[in-house]
Design a protein around this motif. Structure first.
Motif, mmCIF file in Angstrom:
data_model
loop_
_atom_site.group_PDB
_atom_site.id
_atom_site.type_symbol
_atom_site.label_atom_id
_atom_site.label_comp_id
_atom_site.label_asym_id
_atom_site.label_seq_id
_atom_site.Cartn_x
_atom_site.Cartn_y
_atom_site.Cartn_z
ATOM 1 N N ASP A 140 45.494 63.162 -73.325
ATOM 2 C CA ASP A 140 46.152 63.939 -72.278
ATOM 3 C C ASP A 140 45.145 64.294 -71.185
ATOM 4 O O ASP A 140 44.056 64.795 -71.465
ATOM 5 C CB ASP A 140 46.700 65.255 -72.866
ATOM 6 N N MET A 190 49.062 63.280 -66.556
ATOM 7 C CA MET A 190 50.041 63.232 -67.630
ATOM 8 C C MET A 190 51.423 62.941 -67.090
ATOM 9 O O MET A 190 52.183 62.130 -67.604
ATOM 10 C CB MET A 190 50.063 64.595 -68.310
ATOM 11 N N TYR A 212 53.822 59.847 -67.984
ATOM 12 C CA TYR A 212 55.183 59.991 -68.511
ATOM 13 C C TYR A 212 56.196 59.335 -67.594
ATOM 14 O O TYR A 212 57.167 58.734 -68.038
ATOM 15 C CB TYR A 212 55.519 61.472 -68.703
ATOM 16 N N GLY A 223 58.550 56.367 -68.608
ATOM 17 C CA GLY A 223 60.012 56.484 -68.496
ATOM 18 C C GLY A 223 60.597 55.312 -67.739
ATOM 19 O O GLY A 223 61.597 54.730 -68.168
ATOM 20 N N ARG A 253 55.200 60.452 -78.287
ATOM 21 C CA ARG A 253 56.418 59.785 -78.733
ATOM 22 C C ARG A 253 57.336 59.705 -77.552
ATOM 23 O O ARG A 253 57.466 60.655 -76.779
ATOM 24 C CB ARG A 253 57.064 60.602 -79.847
ATOM 25 N N TYR A 254 57.965 58.573 -77.388
ATOM 26 C CA TYR A 254 58.944 58.440 -76.318
ATOM 27 C C TYR A 254 60.232 57.882 -76.894
ATOM 28 O O TYR A 254 60.225 56.846 -77.569
ATOM 29 C CB TYR A 254 58.423 57.521 -75.204
ATOM 30 N N SER A 255 61.349 58.590 -76.635
ATOM 31 C CA SER A 255 62.644 58.113 -77.121
ATOM 32 C C SER A 255 63.586 57.971 -75.941
ATOM 33 O O SER A 255 63.648 58.848 -75.090
ATOM 34 C CB SER A 255 63.263 59.111 -78.093
ATOM 35 N N ASP A 286 66.812 57.731 -76.417
ATOM 36 C CA ASP A 286 67.887 58.635 -76.811
ATOM 37 C C ASP A 286 67.678 59.017 -78.269
ATOM 38 O O ASP A 286 67.780 58.177 -79.150
ATOM 39 C CB ASP A 286 69.259 57.956 -76.628
ATOM 40 N N ARG A 287 67.367 60.277 -78.463
ATOM 41 C CA ARG A 287 67.060 60.685 -79.828
ATOM 42 C C ARG A 287 68.287 60.862 -80.698
ATOM 43 O O ARG A 287 68.179 60.916 -81.910
ATOM 44 C CB ARG A 287 66.324 62.021 -79.808
ATOM 45 N N ASP A 292 59.905 67.091 -66.999
ATOM 46 C CA ASP A 292 60.111 65.679 -67.334
ATOM 47 C C ASP A 292 60.110 64.917 -66.015
ATOM 48 O O ASP A 292 60.950 65.159 -65.146
ATOM 49 C CB ASP A 292 61.459 65.512 -68.050
ATOM 50 N N PRO A 293 59.165 63.998 -65.822
ATOM 51 C CA PRO A 293 59.090 63.303 -64.524
ATOM 52 C C PRO A 293 60.353 62.516 -64.209
ATOM 53 O O PRO A 293 60.584 62.160 -63.061
ATOM 54 C CB PRO A 293 57.887 62.379 -64.693
ATOM 55 N N ASN A 294 61.172 62.235 -65.226
ATOM 56 C CA ASN A 294 62.388 61.450 -64.995
ATOM 57 C C ASN A 294 63.629 62.325 -64.901
ATOM 58 O O ASN A 294 64.745 61.835 -64.967
ATOM 59 C CB ASN A 294 62.549 60.415 -66.086
ATOM 60 N N THR A 296 54.048 68.014 -69.765
ATOM 61 C CA THR A 296 55.064 66.984 -69.595
ATOM 62 C C THR A 296 55.856 66.810 -70.893
ATOM 63 O O THR A 296 55.305 66.906 -71.982
ATOM 64 C CB THR A 296 54.413 65.645 -69.229
ATOM 65 N N HIS A 297 57.125 66.538 -70.718
ATOM 66 C CA HIS A 297 57.932 66.136 -71.885
ATOM 67 C C HIS A 297 58.781 64.953 -71.479
ATOM 68 O O HIS A 297 58.993 64.700 -70.290
ATOM 69 C CB HIS A 297 58.782 67.307 -72.391
ATOM 70 N N SER A 298 59.269 64.237 -72.483
ATOM 71 C CA SER A 298 60.048 63.044 -72.155
ATOM 72 C C SER A 298 61.503 63.184 -72.544
ATOM 73 O O SER A 298 62.342 62.427 -72.078
ATOM 74 C CB SER A 298 59.456 61.816 -72.854
ATOM 75 N N ASP A 299 61.791 64.108 -73.398
ATOM 76 C CA ASP A 299 63.200 64.297 -73.740
ATOM 77 C C ASP A 299 63.393 65.706 -74.301
ATOM 78 O O ASP A 299 62.460 66.498 -74.370
ATOM 79 C CB ASP A 299 63.694 63.240 -74.724
ATOM 80 N N SER A 312 63.925 66.930 -77.240
ATOM 81 C CA SER A 312 63.192 67.366 -78.428
ATOM 82 C C SER A 312 61.769 67.754 -78.092
ATOM 83 O O SER A 312 61.264 68.768 -78.571
ATOM 84 C CB SER A 312 63.175 66.249 -79.471
#
Lengths: 593, 435
Positions: A91, A97, A101, A105, A131-133, A135-136, B203-205, B255-258, B260
């Motif tokens: 990071d 960061m 991300y 994405g 971790r990248y999802s 759709d979880r 979340d950048p997206n 940052t987060h991606s989703d 969760s």
């Protein structure tokens, strides 16, 4: 018991006939039904298996393209430098960061679009803990658990292999997890070091759509992984279950190239079709519940019910017809069997079917003829006996004649002409009655005359030490009796009753008793030992005619029946009593033969 | 012989009676099965999120069972993307087969459905009293003055803050009551300096924070007509972008991606505040160890943009009745539950944590209850209060299309492209795409 046996004896024909026919009907129906159902089942199963194997091929090809798009996407992810960087870098500050991300994405969105046709959730994890999802919701496993997840471990053990696994709340102990199928593969760099993991998650119901439309009640599909876990099925209750037997059958079918296999699976008789889904390393098994599927084709219960009803109706008809046929016959047989025991002259009742009626008529005719024949025979016998007796009656013993004539000669020589004449007269009268009178029956008066003549001659010859007295009721004189009926007993008394006693008497009594005439010859002679029978004649020497004591009895019975005849009572030293009973015969009455 | 024929006739009759009887029973079986699928007594509902929307719908179903026990409500969970896809597929093909009676649609997308398929939705104007619902929800759910949706959850946003971190930096929650985004950033810097924790997770997206900022000023990606992109000359948008870049520059952003990873950032205590919708509450309270350490402040407002208020929304969704058989039953169901049942709205608060937009419900006791997790703050009451102040904007038809463009452009802006160029480029792209 005896009754039942008797009944069976008489109904034996019916019972046998009915049982054989009923058994035949049942056997034919059962065999026909069974064969028909069996043949139709076999034909149906053959057709069914052909159709289903085509369907399976179709499913396989759509699964192949599903698998292929996953493989393609995996390859893209594995080759992406951006993703590799995202999964391996540390990071940095917010901007770095944020940028990482963002790029991740964008990249993942592009890759996801290559599997957009399917509802797939892609998750990638890196050695740096990122971790990248996309759709979880497809496979909501928390980050903390993912590293230790069995699927992760399995993939890490074989990092270059794409592995399809099953996961649900029970399989990996993550509460709330819906059944899902996970395609997983490790991300490996050129040196062989693992830098991340890829998971492609499909919810089980979505996966099931590949084949769901081709299933129906009793025609189920199960997809098994290499461990025998049912990873997907249209049957909700099968999903996640372990089924080693199904896997074994699937492998067997695949290895031997069988078109289908019959097996007992899940406690039912099933038809199995299987295909290995090559790239997925999964087995697809089409499980067809024969009973249920065939149940749709042939409603066995309904057929069985109808056959049973038809059989019951037929058996009932057979029962009634054969009962009708045999009942009259049985009755006839019953009648005949009683007739043979008792009477000859009773006819059987003529009824029932044509055959039975004819039998009855024939039997009756036979009985009639037999009866007539027997009557004729009896008549002939009677006539013969009569003739015999008549012949005997006509016979005059020549000894009697010349003894008498010798006595007369002595009288003449001694000069007692009167006495000689009297004796000659008695002899003439006797001969006249015995030989000359042709009629068999004579009046008591005539018989009395004969007796008197006979007694006179005997007294002339043997002296008058035996006195004879006659007690004849005057009203009896006109009645008729068989000729020479009493004479033999007088003769008997004369020659046998007084061998020891020097003198005695003989009483002759004729009276009317009720409707019968009784003649008694009583002497007070020696008597004899009687055993209830009429004694046999000792000799024929002194007989007047051929008729003896025994003959008289026979003759009376022959003429008048068993109710009449001769009875003799005798006591030694006291004398003998002979009693002759015959019916009263009016003078005008012709003798009844 | 006669007897025999009679017997045969009887047999045939008996047999045919048997078989016809079995036919009858089979028919009965079929027809009863058919009745089970009768449309009049069953309605289907599609929604996503089992812990929120589905849960609320189940409460409504239970409440309605007392009014009409014969109605079967079949609630089916689908991912939101699936619902969108299926609705689009079904409606564009014109077949209603397989579509539900009631469907949940996100407010941002509602207009695109309502305008694209006007015949497919059932007019609920007669079923609900529109004025009883928050004003800002009526824009997305109505077309030409006709109300097609029953507004459900409020997307009202607030600023969730870790009070313990705040205190370490020398602030109190009262210091956040009436602030601008610039002040928010300044406080964030101090907090990070004091605690080492980041101030916000983004979340950048997903430009949710931008959307909240511009709606607080009564503006949107699109003009009031809902069709014309409004980017280059959008003052609120311009200021929002600047704020966004300042946040990055201050190095207080995680940052987060989703979803969760977002929740994880807060549950682990790695980030100190989040300006977001009220439905974030259950996620915060899920981490029981942080009880008493949270408070909710009003949203910061844009300093330079006129009309910006301390209230905004971040989406939310509403229920719609499709024009398929059984629509009357479905409308009656919504009318008696989401459309008028005050008690039901209390249950939404207590059981689901969902704050509705039905104004009469705000007087209920669940709304005025204090929440100990948030230090005794009457958060529901606060949210309900802010809900009424949310500016009404027209989300229009192209919210997500324009957002996709902005996601890319905002990266360019962060990487140094001049703001005016960024907005101009975005405007021209958006014009090209939506026309």
């Amino acid at each position: 018991m005896r009754n039942v046996l008797d009944r069976f004896k008489y109904n034996g024909l019916f019972v046998k006939m009915f049982l054989v026919m009923a058994a035949g009907i049942v056997a034919v129906s059962v065999t026909t039904t069974w064969t028909t159902i069996n043949i139709s089942s076999r034909v149906f199963i053959d057709t069914f298996s052909i159709t289903n194997s085509k369907v399976i091929n179709q499913i396989q090809s759509s699964l192949d393209s599903f698998n292929y798009s996953i493989i393609v996407t995996m390859n893209k992810i594995a080759q992406s430098g951006t993703i590799r960087q995202f999964l391996t870098e540390d990071d940095g500050d917010s901007s770095e960061m944020f940028n990482a991300y963002y790029l991740m994405g964008q990249q993942m969105n592009r890759y996801r679009s290559s599997v957009d046709a399917y509802d797939i959730g892609i998750t990638v994890t890196g050695v740096n803990g990122r971790r990248y999802s996309t759709d979880r919701s497809y496979w909501p496993v928390p980050d903390s658990v993912l590293a230790e997840h069995p699927i992760t471990k399995r993939s890490l053990a074989e990092p270059r292999k794409l592995i399809y696994s099953y996961d649900d709340a029970g399989a990996s102990a993550n509460p709330g997890l819906q059944p899902a199928i996970i395609a997983s593969k490790a991300l490996v760099d050129r040196s062989g070091a693992v830098y991340g993991m890829m998971y492609f998650a499909v919810r089980e119901p979505y996966f099931a759509r590949f084949y769901d439309s081709n299933t129906s009640a009793g025609n189920d599909v199960a997809v098994l992984d290499g461990q025998g876990t049912i990873v997907s099925s249209n049957r909700g209750d099968w999903i996640g279950r372990q089924s080693a037997e199904l896997l074994r059958y699937a492998k067997e079918i695949d290895a031997k190239g069988l078109r289908y296999k019959n097996a007992e699976v899940m406690g039912k008789d099933q038809l199995l079709l299987a295909e290995q889904l090559g790239g997925l390393n999964l087995y697809m098994v089409n499980v067809i519940d024969k009973q249920q599927v065939l149940g749709q084709l042939t409603d066995t219960r309904r057929i069985a019910l109808m056959v049973m009803a038809i059989v019951a109706a037929t058996v009932l008809i057979v029962f009634l017809i054969s009962r009708n046929l045999t009942k009259s016959l049985t009755r006839l047989v019953k009648q005949i069997s009683t007739i043979s025991k008792y009477e000859f002259d009773r006819h059987v009742k003529v009824d029932g079917s044509y055959e039975t009626r004819q039998l009855g008529i024939a039997f009756n005719a036979m009985i009639d003829e037999l009866n007539a024949y027997v009557g004729q025979l009896v008549e002939t016998q009677k006539q013969r006996r009569n003739a015999e007796l008549e012949a005997l009656q006509q016979q005059i013993n020549p000894h009697f004649l010349y003894n008498t004539l010798a006595s007369v000669k002595f009288m003449v020589q001694q000069g007692s002409k009167d006495k000689a004449a009297e004796t000659i007269n008695a002899l003439i009268s006797l001969l006249q009655n015995a030989i000359g009178n042709v009629s068999e029956m004579i009046t008591v008066q005539q018989e009395l005359d004969n007796l008197k003549s006979y007694v006179l001659i005997n007294q002339v010859r043997y002296g008058e030490r035996i006195r004879v007295s006659y007690f004849i009721a005057p009203d009896c004189l006109a009645y008729r009796i068989p000729k020479l009926m009493i004479q033999p007993f007088i003769e008997n008394a004369f020659f046998h009753a007084f061998n020891e006693k020097a003198e005695g008497y003989i009483h002759i009594m004729v009276t009317q008793e009720g409707s019968s005439l009784v003649c008694e010859v009583v002497d007070n002679g020696d008597g004899m030992n009687l055993s209830g029978e009429i004694p046999k004649p000792v000799s024929k020497r002194q007989l007047f005619s051929g008729i003896g004591v025994r003959n008289v009895n026979d003759r009376i019975k022959l003429l008048f029946g068993e109710g009449f005849g001769v009875t003799i009572t005798s006591d030694i030293g006291e004398g003998t009593r002979v009693r002759i009973r015959i019916p009263l015969l009016k003078p005008k009455d012709p003798p009844t033969f | 012989m006669k007897k025999l024929i009679g017997l045969l006739v009887i047999c045939v009759l008996v047999l045919s009676a048997c078989s016809s009887k079995s036919n009858d029973t089979a028919d009965n079986g079929n027809s009863s099965g058919g009745n089970g699928g009768d449309k009049a007594s069953k309605i289907t509902v599609w929604a996503w999120d089992p812990n929120f929307n589905i849960k609320a719908m189940n409460l409504a179903k239970d409440a309605y069972a007392a009014k009409d026990p014969n109605l079967t409500v079949d609630i089916i969970e689908n991912a939101q993307n699936d619902i969108v896809q299926k609705l689009n597929t079904g409606m564009s093909s014109g077949t209603t087969k397989g579509l539900p009676n009631i469907v949940l649609i996100e407010d941002y997308r509602a207009q695109s459905f309502l305008q694209a398929y006007p015949d497919m939705f059932y007019d609920l104007s007669g079923s609900i009293k529109a004025e009883d619902f928050a004003d800002y929800k009526l824009g997305p759910t109505s077309v030409d003055g006709k109300h097609y949706g029953v507004p459900f959850d409020s997307g009202v946003a607030g600023l969730y803050v870790r009070t313990d971190y705040l205190e370490q930096a020398g602030y109190k929650i009262s210091d956040l009551q009436d602030i601008t985004w610039d002040q928010y950033i300044e406080i964030g810097k101090k907090v990070k300096a004091a605690t080492g924790k980041d101030w916000i997770s983004l979340d950048p997206n997903d430009l949710g924070v931008i959307r909240m900022m511009i709606q607080s000023a009564g503006l949107w990606y699109l003009d009031a007509d809902g069709k014309t992109p409004n980017i280059a000359n959008n003052a609120a948008m311009k200021e929002a972008f600047e704020v966004y870049k300042k946040l990055m520059g201050a190095n207080i952003v995680k940052t987060h991606s989703d979803w969760s990873s977002l929740v994880a950032n807060y549950n682990t205590g790695a980030v100190a505040s989040i300006p977001t919708g009220n439905w974030f509450t259950p996620s915060i309270t899920a981490e029981a160890s942080q009880s008493g350490k949270w408070a909710i402040a009003p949203m910061p407002k844009l300093a330079k943009t006129p009309n910006s208020v301390h209230a905004t929304s971040i989406g939310g969704s509403s229920w719609y009745v499709l024009n398929v058989p059984g629509k009357e039953k479905a409308a009656a169901f919504l009318k008696d539950t989401f459309g008028s049942d005050v008690d039901l709205y209390q249950k939404f608060v207590t059981d689901v944590g969902a704050i509705g937009t039905y104004k009469p419900a705000a007087s209920g006791e669940a709304f005025s209850a204090a929440n100990e997790f948030f230090g005794g703050q009457k958060i529901v009451s606060d949210f309900a209060n802010w809900t009424t102040k949310i500016p009404n904007v027209n989300y229009g038809l192209h919210t997500y299309a324009i957002e996709d463009i902005l996601i890319v452009e905002i990266q360019n802006f962060l990487n140094g492209k001049p703001l005016d160029d960024v907005l101009k480029d975005a405007q021209s792209q958006a014009d090209a795409q939506v026309k």
